[in-house]
Scaffold this active site. Structure first.
Site, PDB file in Angstrom:
ATOM      1  N   HIS A  77     -34.420 -35.263 -41.270  1.00 42.95           N
ATOM      2  CA  HIS A  77     -33.440 -36.058 -42.018  1.00 42.95           C
ATOM      3  C   HIS A  77     -32.003 -35.621 -41.731  1.00 42.95           C
ATOM      4  O   HIS A  77     -31.092 -36.027 -42.448  1.00 42.95           O
ATOM      5  CB  HIS A  77     -33.680 -35.908 -43.528  1.00 42.95           C
ATOM      6  CG  HIS A  77     -35.000 -36.377 -44.001  1.00 42.95           C
ATOM      7  ND1 HIS A  77     -36.168 -35.692 -43.759  1.00 42.95           N
ATOM      8  CD2 HIS A  77     -35.353 -37.476 -44.704  1.00 42.95           C
ATOM      9  CE1 HIS A  77     -37.180 -36.328 -44.301  1.00 42.95           C
ATOM     10  NE2 HIS A  77     -36.726 -37.426 -44.876  1.00 42.95           N
TER      11      HIS A  77
ATOM     12  N   GLU B  11     -38.858 -49.970 -40.324  1.00 45.55           N
ATOM     13  CA  GLU B  11     -37.523 -50.100 -39.738  1.00 45.55           C
ATOM     14  C   GLU B  11     -37.489 -51.151 -38.631  1.00 45.55           C
ATOM     15  O   GLU B  11     -36.534 -51.932 -38.527  1.00 45.55           O
ATOM     16  CB  GLU B  11     -37.051 -48.745 -39.202  1.00 45.55           C
ATOM     17  CG  GLU B  11     -36.566 -47.779 -40.261  1.00 45.55           C
ATOM     18  CD  GLU B  11     -37.686 -47.116 -41.042  1.00 45.55           C
ATOM     19  OE1 GLU B  11     -38.869 -47.330 -40.675  1.00 45.55           O
ATOM     20  OE2 GLU B  11     -37.420 -46.397 -42.013  1.00 45.55           O
TER      21      GLU B  11
END
Length: 326
Positions: free
Chosen positions: A131, A62
């Protein structure tokens, strides 16, 4: 003008398609956005239509691909970076906070970063703690960023265009529970105002202030309150930074009662900021303390009954509104 039946997912995909078609500087990159079609299938088919130069799969890093997006924006491109979930965005927090949000100011206005970062947020799909969190309130804390959270089909379709035209980095939070939401959408779509909140239902008894994935919950609560002769003004914030303080305060001055519904944790949350602003600007218009409905302060459970217990539910909003109006 025609009307088409579509989903939230398809509305965002059409917005991406329009942006790619209209501006050759626009490209999309992120993990699995190409051959796989995106982990939530938002970019399905775009690789075949626009090719690998503009729909770019990235390594599982990321920080690297957000940094690449910042570099591309500095070089005059209009990158759209997709991060799978807000939890993973923390791996790129240094790039977002220390570079994207600051370069324009540190360079005396010479180095703008017109970058759009899309990511999924929120719970309700049994994806457990790593998540499912709602961390957009963290990002709304950071000057230099614009934070948007489309909750409806028109906003999912129409927010991307003004986001790409914004000179500042824009973070767009898409609640995972909304992707399958379906309905009718006017075409051609018009750009959506990303400066002001929207009134989704009008009422004079209590202001229900929310955004994103908790908007459907709040509207359900408003229906239940109406059955008991309590008419709610439902405000969809849409943009979390900068907050549309005027719409919030005008509503509270009219209803004299307020409930803030926020899927983030209560402590240090966006709901706390909104409550503070109401007390700063409309304290003497309040007939009761501001109520808050937030997620329980635990890592999001996997088990459905525990996840439901942790999240704001319509009955929680109804109870808070009834406490507010007395």
């Amino acid at each position: 003008m025609t009307t088409t039946h579509t989903t939230y997912r398809e509305a965002i995909r059409e917005a991406l398609r329009e942006a790619l078609r209209d501006d050759e500087r626009v490209f999309l990159m992120g993990e699995d956005v190409g051959r796989y079609g995106g982990c939530f299938a938002v970019s399905l088919g775009l690789l075949e239509e626009f090719g690998p130069e503009r729909i770019r799969d990235t390594p599982l890093s990321e920080s690297a691909f957000v940094g690449a997006g910042i570099g591309a924006a500095l070089a005059g491109m209009r990158p759209i970076v997709e991060i799978m979930t807000v939890n993973f965005s923390l791996l790129a927090l240094d790039q977002i906070l220390n570079n994207a949000a600051t370069l324009l100011h540190m360079s005396g206005g010479q180095l703008g970063v017109p970058l759009v970062i899309r990511m999924t947020t929120g719970a309700g799909r049994q994806l457990a703690a790593q998540h499912s969190h709602s961390l957009e309130g963290w990002y709304a804390h950071i000057p230099g960023l614009r934070i948007i959270a489309p909750a409806t089909l028109p906003d999912a379709r129409g927010m991307l265009r003004p986001a790409l035209e914004c000179p500042d980095p824009v973070l767009m939070f898409e609640h995972g529970s909304l992707y399958n939401a379906a309905g009718e959408l006017d075409e051609p779509a018009e750009p959506v105002d990303i400066d002001t909140a929207a009134i989704r239902r009008s009422g004079d008894d209590v202001s229900l202030i929310t955004y994103g994935g908790t908007l459907p919950t709040t509207l359900t609560a408003a229906e239940q309150l109406a059955a008991n002769n309590i008419q709610a003004d439902v405000i969809d914030l849409r943009t979390l930074r900068p907050l549309d303080e005027t719409t919030i305060v005008d509503s509270v001055r009219r209803t004299n009662h307020a409930v803030v519904i926020d899927e983030g944790w209560r402590s240090g949350s966006l709901s706390a900021e909104i409550t503070a602003r109401i007390t700063e600007h409309a304290f003497y218009d309040l007939d009761a303390p501001v109520q808050r409905v937030c997620t329980a302060e635990v890592p999001m459970p996997y088990a459905k009954h525990l996840e439901d217990a942790a999240l704001p539910q319509a009955d929680d909003v109804v109870a808070a509104a009834q406490r507010a109006v007395g």
